[in-house]
Motif scaffolding. Structure first.
Motif, short mmCIF file in Angstrom:
data_model
loop_
_atom_site.label_atom_id
_atom_site.label_comp_id
_atom_site.label_asym_id
_atom_site.label_seq_id
_atom_site.Cartn_x
_atom_site.Cartn_y
_atom_site.Cartn_z
N HIS A 1 69.67 -74.59 28.02
CA HIS A 1 69.54 -74.22 29.42
C HIS A 1 68.51 -75.08 30.17
N GLU A 2 68.79 -75.24 31.45
CA GLU A 2 67.77 -75.73 32.38
C GLU A 2 67.63 -74.68 33.46
N LYS B 1 64.48 -72.50 36.26
CA LYS B 1 63.13 -72.46 36.79
C LYS B 1 62.67 -71.01 36.88
N GLN C 1 59.65 -75.59 35.96
CA GLN C 1 61.00 -76.15 35.84
C GLN C 1 61.19 -76.48 34.36
N MET C 2 62.09 -75.74 33.71
CA MET C 2 62.14 -75.73 32.26
C MET C 2 63.44 -76.27 31.70
N THR C 3 63.32 -76.95 30.56
CA THR C 3 64.47 -77.43 29.79
C THR C 3 64.38 -76.79 28.41
N ASN D 1 56.40 -73.90 23.72
CA ASN D 1 56.77 -74.83 24.79
C ASN D 1 55.65 -75.81 25.04
N LYS E 1 56.72 -79.08 34.99
CA LYS E 1 57.89 -79.22 34.10
C LYS E 1 57.47 -78.86 32.68
N PHE F 1 70.00 -79.62 23.30
CA PHE F 1 69.48 -79.20 24.60
C PHE F 1 70.37 -78.06 25.13
N THR G 1 59.10 -78.05 28.47
CA THR G 1 60.20 -78.03 27.50
C THR G 1 59.98 -76.85 26.57
N LYS H 1 58.98 -82.63 30.72
CA LYS H 1 60.39 -82.60 30.34
C LYS H 1 60.61 -83.68 29.29
#
Length: 350
Positions: free
Chosen positions: A292-293, A295, A304-306, A264, A233, A290, A235, A268
């Motif tokens: 996009h979410e 992957k 898996q990105m936020t 980044n 994960k 916040f 961010t 998360k």
């Protein structure tokens, strides 16, 4: 299963009437064939076409590739992924200029010695450009041959690949080696397809194919399952002013080595952690949200990105960040496709 040479001639006949028109097939230019083969690794034909055309327009000769600036090369490759392939292209081009007078060698072993060129690519260039009678065995060929022979060997094993290459040579005609290799690849790409039902009724080998006769097409080829990807994960911070955006350059080794990215961090982040991170960067006087979410899947890891869009009035100078204009981001800086969804968060570019 014994293979008769006649089926190679039948495949050529099929290819003469069914081959797709592709830009790198316009002639037998070894440089164009080489670049196209590297681009086509892990990428669909239709996706490659615009990249290939742009690359050839900017770098029409081996010498141009050998001398291209690293940032420009990465920008030309942006979106294709596996950026080391582009770096290997340049390194091999430099060798070709230095040792082969700027022309790709017309010898299989010499091609194989060039950086980034493996057995398949050497076989493709040697056969297609120079009509040298050698196999070019890629995933399409392995699938076709496994079904033709009814062979349940693991096609990811080197032993299987070598055995399949030997079987290909049994049916390769004495003439038109390059056309034959392309025909075999084409058969796998548009008839004996990787996903979904193969179009056996359109296949020139339907009467001799073991998998078709014995209803094994759904079970062949056999691939040993890969290890499960590690989940990570992250961010991602898209940090902008009206006209600038902050980038970070990755380490020279490892995943996405030496490429530009949006800053980044691992994990998360909750709202509190986002604010703590921004405070640490001296960006407490900002507006953030916040976004996009999503992957992105690499061969061995899944991100898996936020996304967090951060808006500042003025750039904050940090050693690990480089501020660039939004115009330059679009025109000069290559951002890996893993971050493409976050680029959409940016306000009007310029």
């Amino acid at each position: 299963m014994e293979l008769k040479k006649e089926i190679g001639e039948a495949l050529l006949f099929w290819y003469d009437h069914n081959a797709r028109i592709l830009p790198w097939r316009a002639d037998k230019n070894p440089y164009r064939i080489w670049v196209s083969e590297i681009m086509l690794q892990q990428t669909r034909v239709e996706a490659v076409k615009p990249y290939f055309d742009r690359f050839m327009e900017e770098l029409p000769e081996v010498k141009d590739l050998a001398e291209v600036d690293e940032e420009k090369l990465m920008k030309l490759w942006e979106g294709l992924g596996y950026y080391n392939r582009a770096r290997n292209l340049k390194a091999a081009a430099q060798t070709i200029v230095k040792e082969y007078d700027g022309k790709l060698p017309d010898d299989y072993d010499q091609l194989l010695s060039l950086k980034g060129i493996g057995m398949y690519t050497a076989g493709a260039i040697a056969s297609i450009a120079y009509d040298i009678r050698v196999p070019a065995v890629d995933g399409n060929v392995l699938r076709v041959m496994a079904r033709l022979l009814g062979d349940d060997s693991d096609i990811l094993k080197e032993k299987t690949k070598k055995e399949m290459a030997a079987r290909v040579m049994e049916i390769m005609p004495d003439q038109r080696a390059g056309d034959f290799n392309q025909a075999l690849i084409e058969l796998g790409a548009i008839v004996c397809v990787p996903n979904g039902e193969p179009k056996c009724s359109e296949c020139p080998w339907d009467t001799v194919c073991t998998a078709y006769r014995e209803d094994l097409t759904g079970r062949l080829p056999v691939k040993k399952p890969k290890k499960k990807r590690k989940i990570e994960k992250r961010t991602v911070f898209v940090i902008e002013t009206d006209s600038m955006v902050a980038l970070h350059k990755r380490e020279e080794k490892g995943l996405l080595a030496g490429l530009w990215e949006f800053p980044n961090i691992l994990g998360k982040c909750s709202q509190d952690l986002v604010e703590e991170t921004l405070d640490g960067w001296g960006m407490s006087d900002c507006v953030y949200e916040f976004t996009h979410e999503g992957k992105h899947i690499f061969s061995h890891i899944e991100w898996q990105m936020t996304g967090v869009l951060v808006s500042l009035k003025e750039p904050v100078e940090l050693e690990e960040l480089t501020w660039v204009s939004k115009k330059d981001l679009e025109e000069e800086y290559a951002i890996p496709s893993a971050f493409e969804m976050f680029r959409e968060s940016l306000q009007s570019a310029y």
